[in-house]
Design an enzyme around this catalytic site. Sequence first.
Site, PDB file in Angstrom:
ATOM      1  N   GLU A 161      13.086  27.382  70.917  1.00  0.00           N
ATOM      2  CA  GLU A 161      13.653  27.894  69.797  1.00  0.00           C
ATOM      3  C   GLU A 161      13.049  27.227  68.424  1.00  0.00           C
ATOM      4  OE1 GLU A 161      17.735  28.480  69.685  1.00  0.00           O
ATOM      5  OE2 GLU A 161      17.565  29.931  67.903  1.00  0.00           O
ATOM      6  N   ASP A 162      13.236  25.752  68.576  1.00  0.00           N
ATOM      7  CA  ASP A 162      13.025  25.076  67.553  1.00  0.00           C
ATOM      8  C   ASP A 162      11.710  24.101  67.393  1.00  0.00           C
ATOM      9  OD1 ASP A 162      15.415  25.755  66.834  1.00  0.00           O
ATOM     10  OD2 ASP A 162      16.564  23.982  67.581  1.00  0.00           O
ATOM     11  N   HIS A 219      17.305  23.089  76.046  1.00  0.00           N
ATOM     12  CA  HIS A 219      17.609  24.339  75.740  1.00  0.00           C
ATOM     13  C   HIS A 219      17.299  24.614  74.196  1.00  0.00           C
ATOM     14  CE1 HIS A 219      21.065  21.901  73.738  1.00  0.00           C
ATOM     15  NE2 HIS A 219      21.339  23.294  72.983  1.00  0.00           N
ATOM     16  N   HIS A 258      21.357  15.595  70.626  1.00  0.00           N
ATOM     17  CA  HIS A 258      22.256  16.834  70.959  1.00  0.00           C
ATOM     18  C   HIS A 258      22.027  17.241  72.200  1.00  0.00           C
ATOM     19  CE1 HIS A 258      23.854  20.768  71.011  1.00  0.00           C
ATOM     20  NE2 HIS A 258      22.766  21.417  70.743  1.00  0.00           N
ATOM     21  N   ASP A 318      26.861  23.651  74.928  1.00  0.00           N
ATOM     22  CA  ASP A 318      26.184  23.276  73.642  1.00  0.00           C
ATOM     23  C   ASP A 318      27.074  23.535  72.593  1.00  0.00           C
ATOM     24  OD1 ASP A 318      23.998  23.500  71.653  1.00  0.00           O
ATOM     25  OD2 ASP A 318      24.050  25.805  71.958  1.00  0.00           O
ATOM     26  N   ASP A 339      57.197  21.513  78.172  1.00  0.00           N
ATOM     27  CA  ASP A 339      56.076  20.959  78.907  1.00  0.00           C
ATOM     28  C   ASP A 339      55.319  20.140  78.137  1.00  0.00           C
ATOM     29  OD1 ASP A 339      55.364  23.406  77.877  1.00  0.00           O
ATOM     30  OD2 ASP A 339      54.439  24.358  79.252  1.00  0.00           O
TER      31      ASP A 339
HETATM   32 MN    MN Z   1      21.964  23.506  70.900  1.00  0.00          MN
END
Ligand code: MN
Length: 736
Positions: free
Chosen positions: A81-82, A77, A53, A144, A266
Amino acid sequence: MINDEVYTIDLLIQKILTEDKQYDLSKIITAYEFAAKAHEGQKRSSGQPYIIHPLAVAFILLELGMDTDTICGAMLHDVVEDTPVTLDEVRKRFGQDVAMLVDGVTKLNKVPIFNREEQQAENVLKMLLAMSQDIRVMIIKLCDRLHNMRTLRYRPDHKQRNTALETMNIYAPIAHRLGIRAVKEELEDLAFHYLDPYAYAEIEHILEIKKEEREAFITTIKERIAQRFSDEDFLTPPQIEGRVKSVYGIYKKIFINHKSIEEVYDKYAVRIIVSTVAECYNVLGLIHDMFRPIPNRFKDYISTPKANMYQSLHTTVLGREGIPFEVQIRTWDMHATAEYGIAAHWKYKEGIQGRDKMEQRLAWVRRVIEAQQASDDVEEIVRIIKNDIAPEEIVVMTPKGDSVTLPVNSTIIDYAYRIHSEIGHKTIGAKVDGKIVSLDYQLQMGEICEIVTSKDPGKGPSRSWLEIAKTNEAKSKIRAWFKRECREENIVSGKSALDREFKRYQIHIPAEELEAFLADDLKRHHCNSVDDFYAAIGYGGILLSKIMTRLRERYIRNYKNTAETAQAPTVDPNEKARSTSSILFDDVENCVIKYAQCCNPLPGDDIVGFITRGHGISVHRKDCVNYDAAMKRNDPGEAERWVNIQWATAPQTTSIQTGIEVLGTDRIGLVHDITGVLHDMRIPIIHSSSRNLKNGNALFTAAISIAGTDQLKQLMEKLKRLPEIISVERAVQRHE
Ligand code: MN
């Protein structure tokens, strides 16, 4: 929709090596290894190792041309957090910039967005705040989200729908505002696929069956144009490409604008990219010479760019066999902005005037934030953000040909305040395309609007404008005006408060030196004069408790060379709140009086007077909020200026202007009935308007000339008795 690509660090390195730009490869590899170790053992819903990811997000950012730190930020990123990794570790290994980006994205992730509506607005705001600090945080977040949308099918069903909704309502509009077309269109298409799978499949099917036919058609057109261009002189050969419209883009045309698939011109589109603006217009001429243009389909976004800075010429012409197709003409610079938006700043740093464009693009972010700060009404905030984030807007022209971008449904009031606050305040009318219109007229795309202003320096807005204005910018400026309206009172109370504090702290400054003494504070609080400073103290914008220590220190430094010990403030025994003065102004008519515009008193109202400097007595209603606030401040210096007054015993014969608001069910004859009552009672109407509200009600407002409260009460009773009236209120209205 298939995007199960396998991302590896080797592929990323290969891609980085093919870029023209310089990257710090070893920093990126270190970030990868750090993240891979931190996420070790974690898996995505798809069953793949988690590191896929962040790698995928880094790929998308590289595609957009973002810099080394942003790519490292993407790689890291999710670690804070994880995983057990702390922000401090990230800072030590990768520096302050990367840590700031990771922190920004982590904070955005903590915000659960799709809850109740008001919560949603607050969260959007947090995002906006984050992006205004460093726009790269928002760009990482968008990428993300893009990868999460690409892999959404692995998530449980109920999560799919919420995530898709959130993407459609919040992330796609933000990508649009930042002008990152590729990300915006892919987010929309992916979200649309989950929100309306049947419509999605239908459009995909239509596009599929005509695919070969369309490709053959486009190829022929491209060849004919290239043939024609070969006779012309260009700086560099123009690039001619066929364009694919997004599924959601076609859906919007068909289902929202109720067009048939044949009318979606278009879906066949050709884009021509040239070197200069002059060549754009040359090419337009050539195209119109080769093919018949369809009337009213030409749009010049070069002279009038869209709000997100998009520039191009658009025209629709008829090809062979009468098949219409759209042609977009632009320069390479415009192309970069159209494709990458704000990210073009990183991708083509030299080519584009980065700073300026970035500033302009961030201007809307600031507008939303300012609007937010001016308001504490949650419903209003939701409305503002929805308004301001909705992709649709109009461009209106000034008589001098400048373009002004406004949200759809904007009125004359919004336009006037967008041009300038002072023009807004002094607006008395407007002409659109040369015709006189009312102030609540909703402007349309391309109209030329001229504001008529009053010459009267005392002219200000009416409170009813708060209903008419759609943008929060206009609303907050109108409110600010009403705050200033009691400036006279604010100056007096501010001055007396400051004088008193000076006395307590034994500060003695000669009057002519005061401005110099306060110079720093004037600047700090954006005051142009000492009076501004007093006024700000008066309405509470500056708190004396916060500035006195500093003022005392400065006083001792500048005025007391023999360093005396600073004395603790003393309390003046006379200073205890004096009871409100009981002076009776029996004969008001001998004084210069003006009626306070904040509460608009009428004969018969309980009133109180304020002695202004040089303008006599201003008359307020006793239930006026400003009087109430003054009493609560309980400032002795100010209190003695508030005096008891009453109406002269004989009711005044001259009438006074006031306003009424009548709310009723929208029905035929409503306005006729109301004006009938006014007419029967011989009450002159100075000006009136009525509006249909969305809920099936109608609001009638009028400025009327009335003899006193008795007559007003009578009038209101009569109006209430009319059929289907919901409420009758007295409206505070300006004397025009
Ligand atoms: Mn993420």
